[in-house]
Enzyme design. Structure first.
Site, PDB file in Angstrom:
ATOM      1  N   HIS A 141      53.946  38.637  38.548  1.00  0.00           N
ATOM      2  CA  HIS A 141      52.649  39.201  38.785  1.00  0.00           C
ATOM      3  C   HIS A 141      52.513  39.210  40.400  1.00  0.00           C
ATOM      4  O   HIS A 141      52.013  40.314  40.949  1.00  0.00           O
ATOM      5  CB  HIS A 141      51.600  38.543  37.931  1.00  0.00           C
ATOM      6  CG  HIS A 141      49.964  38.917  38.352  1.00  0.00           C
ATOM      7  ND1 HIS A 141      49.448  38.486  39.684  1.00  0.00           N
ATOM      8  CD2 HIS A 141      49.380  39.615  37.546  1.00  0.00           C
ATOM      9  CE1 HIS A 141      48.248  39.222  39.372  1.00  0.00           C
ATOM     10  NE2 HIS A 141      48.008  39.855  38.167  1.00  0.00           N
ATOM     11  N   SER A 177      43.892  43.798  38.999  1.00  0.00           N
ATOM     12  CA  SER A 177      45.091  43.011  39.936  1.00  0.00           C
ATOM     13  C   SER A 177      46.066  43.999  40.766  1.00  0.00           C
ATOM     14  O   SER A 177      46.375  43.300  41.588  1.00  0.00           O
ATOM     15  CB  SER A 177      46.148  42.225  38.829  1.00  0.00           C
ATOM     16  OG  SER A 177      45.454  40.849  38.402  1.00  0.00           O
ATOM     17  N   ASP A 235      48.597  33.644  44.111  1.00  0.00           N
ATOM     18  CA  ASP A 235      49.131  34.348  43.007  1.00  0.00           C
ATOM     19  C   ASP A 235      50.133  33.607  42.198  1.00  0.00           C
ATOM     20  O   ASP A 235      50.125  32.381  42.312  1.00  0.00           O
ATOM     21  CB  ASP A 235      49.761  35.811  43.502  1.00  0.00           C
ATOM     22  CG  ASP A 235      49.602  36.849  42.166  1.00  0.00           C
ATOM     23  OD1 ASP A 235      50.090  36.676  41.300  1.00  0.00           O
ATOM     24  OD2 ASP A 235      48.975  37.985  42.718  1.00  0.00           O
TER      25      ASP A 235
END
Length: 590
Positions: A76, A378, A11
């Site tokens: 994220h 996601s 990630d």
């Protein structure tokens, strides 16, 4: 048992100081763990919860917007990793919204972060592959990858290659299905050895009341945390407040498109799909085209239009449903394999965030929070990765295929009345964690099963070296895979091409008993109109653990007019277990 599990994420990095990754009460990591946590600039290091953190930037070029360390500048990676395995944190919220205790799917599992995605340069194939190999070497149990895959070729797609290598070592890879919905055939990360996740909605939505100067009240979707300080504000249409020639982008108030002399007050955006709440850096909300039309009519009906946008409130909505943005099947990589595999919550998910980025990331935004609301496949992916880790903690010796089968065959069926794309939207359905831990039967596979599948799909054996790590494989010398799809997959999919004659698909399957013995399973078939489905035999008996039984499913479909998707199913039912396989019959767009 979860404390023996290490979940790995590829990630944007991680925020080590987040409460989600404190190691209070955690002993040392399991002995099998070989991972490391280097000493990096601006990174406070690892502990017994965050047991590994590395970054991969093999081109050697620094990213001007990022930091060469595992630290998360984007937000994220912190969000996905805390959704997957974050500690329980009481009183979490985004400025009072979505309040409650936050926790990951497996809060007692350990976390390893492999930073492969960079703010300016994205995620490169070489960094992805290097991270896969590192994670496999380190000893992760589950890999969670919320990164889109664009290559439909399974021997050239980096994520598919890395996931194959992981599968050979018994590590399941769970990946997001992509955010290109509702377009048909847009699903990503669709190799059969990957568990591909669609995003579903939860029963909570964030809405803001919009009150126009004429007293009319409308409702918009979005996260607006600002309390109004006046009774009303001047109202202007973005399109009319833009610079000359920038009207299209001005409609959506894009940066640099609005003339500062014309913009003072409230701005409204409009968009086709309104199921995910966008966070705004100023008082704003998202309305649909109908409301937008009514607002525009009002703006042009008076000399001094005004309005008020109130702070967002939580509203209860029916759920689950598949997000409009969630990528849809049919599978662009193989017409015989159903993708996505399952659906999990992916709309307005509250989880930990980075202090290094504002909530919107936009210039001028001063909003920072330990938590943020994010939407996407996601966010759905780590829910399923957490379920895989949960199953692995009870069944440490299960293969990646067995864990995947347990998740698919116990999923809760979703409604094609709510989601027109049916299984192409939600796969086998919404994950059901408690049932998945004890599925009764599993559809198991090994590395050779996938090689036979690739041969059946027409792949050239000389291209397999990147997957199997050896010289070319001669497909003609192998025993061919059995049946229509040449794979022991937990779901079945038949492509109807012939417009005159019926299409027949014979699916050969083998199930392994992972429940009690002795046990007897009886088949129940649901066939859509115009389709005949038969299973032979109709009953399976098991006298011992790990015993295998094989059967055939014959699907005979009448010619279909125009693009269609028909939903059927095969259910094996015992006194204790229900093992369900969707059967999809479809005619694609020509």
């Amino acid at each position: 048992m979860e404390r023996n599990i290490v979940v790995g994420l590829l990630d944007t990095g991680i925020t080590p100081q987040s409460e989600s990754f404190k190691d209070d009460g955690f002993g040392p990591p399991p002995k099998k763990w070989k991972g490391t946590c280097g000493h990096y600039t601006n990174f406070s290091g690892c502990n017994n919860k965050l047991v590994g953190a590395r970054y991969f930037k093999l081109d050697g070029n620094p990213d001007p917007s990022d930091i060469l360390s595992p630290v998360d500048v984007d937000g994220h990676g912190t969000h996905t990793s805390s959704t997957l395995a974050g500690n329980l944190i009481p009183d979490a919220s985004l400025f009072g919204l979505a309040g409650g205790a936050a926790r990951g799917a497996v809060p007692n599992a350990r976390v390893a972060m492999y930073k492969v995605c960079w703010i300016s340069s994205g995620c490169s194939d070489m960094d992805l592959l290097a991270a896969f190999e590192a994670a496999i070497h380190d000893g992760v149990d589950v890999l969670s990858i919320s990164i889109g895959g664009v290559d439909a070729n399974y021997v050239s797609d980096a994520l598919a290659i890395g996931a194959f290598h992981a599968m050979k070592k018994g590590i399941i890879t769970v990946a997001s299905g992509g955010n290109d919905g509702p377009s048909s055939g847009s699903v990503a990360n669709h190799a059969p050895w990957i568990l591909t996740v669609a995003a579903s909605g939860i029963n909570r939505e964030f809405r803001s009341k919009v009150e126009l100067g004429n007293g009319k009240i409308f409702s918009g979707v979005g996260v607006n945390t600002f309390e109004p300080k006046q009774k009303s504000y001047p109202l202007v249409s973005g399109a009319e407040a833009g610079y000359s020639g920038r009207q299209d982008s001005a409609r959506f108030c894009d940066a640099g498109s609005l003339d500062p002399n014309k913009v003072k007050g409230i701005l409204l955006e409009s968009q086709q799909y309104l199921d995910a709440a966008q966070i705004f850096m100023a008082p704003a909300t998202m309305v649909n085209a109908t409301v937008s039309g009514a607002v525009n009519d009002y703006i042009h009906s008076t000399t001094f239009p005004s309005a008020m946008i109130y702070r967002s409130q939580e509203v209860e909505v029916p759920a689950p449903f598949v997000a409009s943005f969630s990528s849809r099947g049919p599978n662009p990589g193989s017409e015989r394999i159903l993708k996505p595999d399952v659906a999990a919550p992916g709309i307005d998910i509250l989880a930990s965030y980075t202090p290094l980025r504002s909530l919107t990331g936009l210039k001028g935004d001063t909003q920072h929070s330990r938590f943020s609301l994010m939407s996407g496949t996601s966010m759905a992916c780590p829910h399923v990765s957490g379920l895989a880790a949960y199953i692995k903690s009870f069944h440490p010796n299960w293969t990646a295929a067995a864990i995947k089968s347990a998740i698919l065959t116990t999923a809760k069926p979703m409604s094609s009345r709510v989601n027109n794309d049916a299984e192409f939207a939600y796969g086998a359905g919404q994950i059901n964690p408690l049932r998945a831990r004890n599925p009764g039967l599993v559809y198991d596979m090994d590395e050779m099963s996938y090689i036979q599948f690739l041969c059946h799909e027409g792949y050239n054996g000389s291209s397999f070296a990147v997957l199997v790590g050896s010289k070319a494989i001669n497909c003609s010398s192998l025993l061919p895979g059995l049946g229509y799809d040449a794979l022991n997959y937990p779901t079945m999919q038949l492509n109807v091409k012939n417009e005159q004659e019926p299409t027949i698909g014979v699916f050969t399957r083998t199930v392994t008993n992972v429940g009690p013995s002795p046990s007897i399973y009886n088949a129940t078939i649901k066939a859509p109109e115009g389709v005949e489905i038969q299973v032979k035999p109709t009953s399976l008996s098991f006298s011992g653990a790990a015993q295998k039984r094989s059967f055939k499913v014959v699907v005979k479909a009448k010619p279909l007019s125009g693009p269609q998707i028909l939903s059927g199913s095969l259910v094996w039912k015992s006194k204790l277990h229900v093992v369900r396989s969707p059967i999809v019959i479809f005619k694609p767009l020509d």
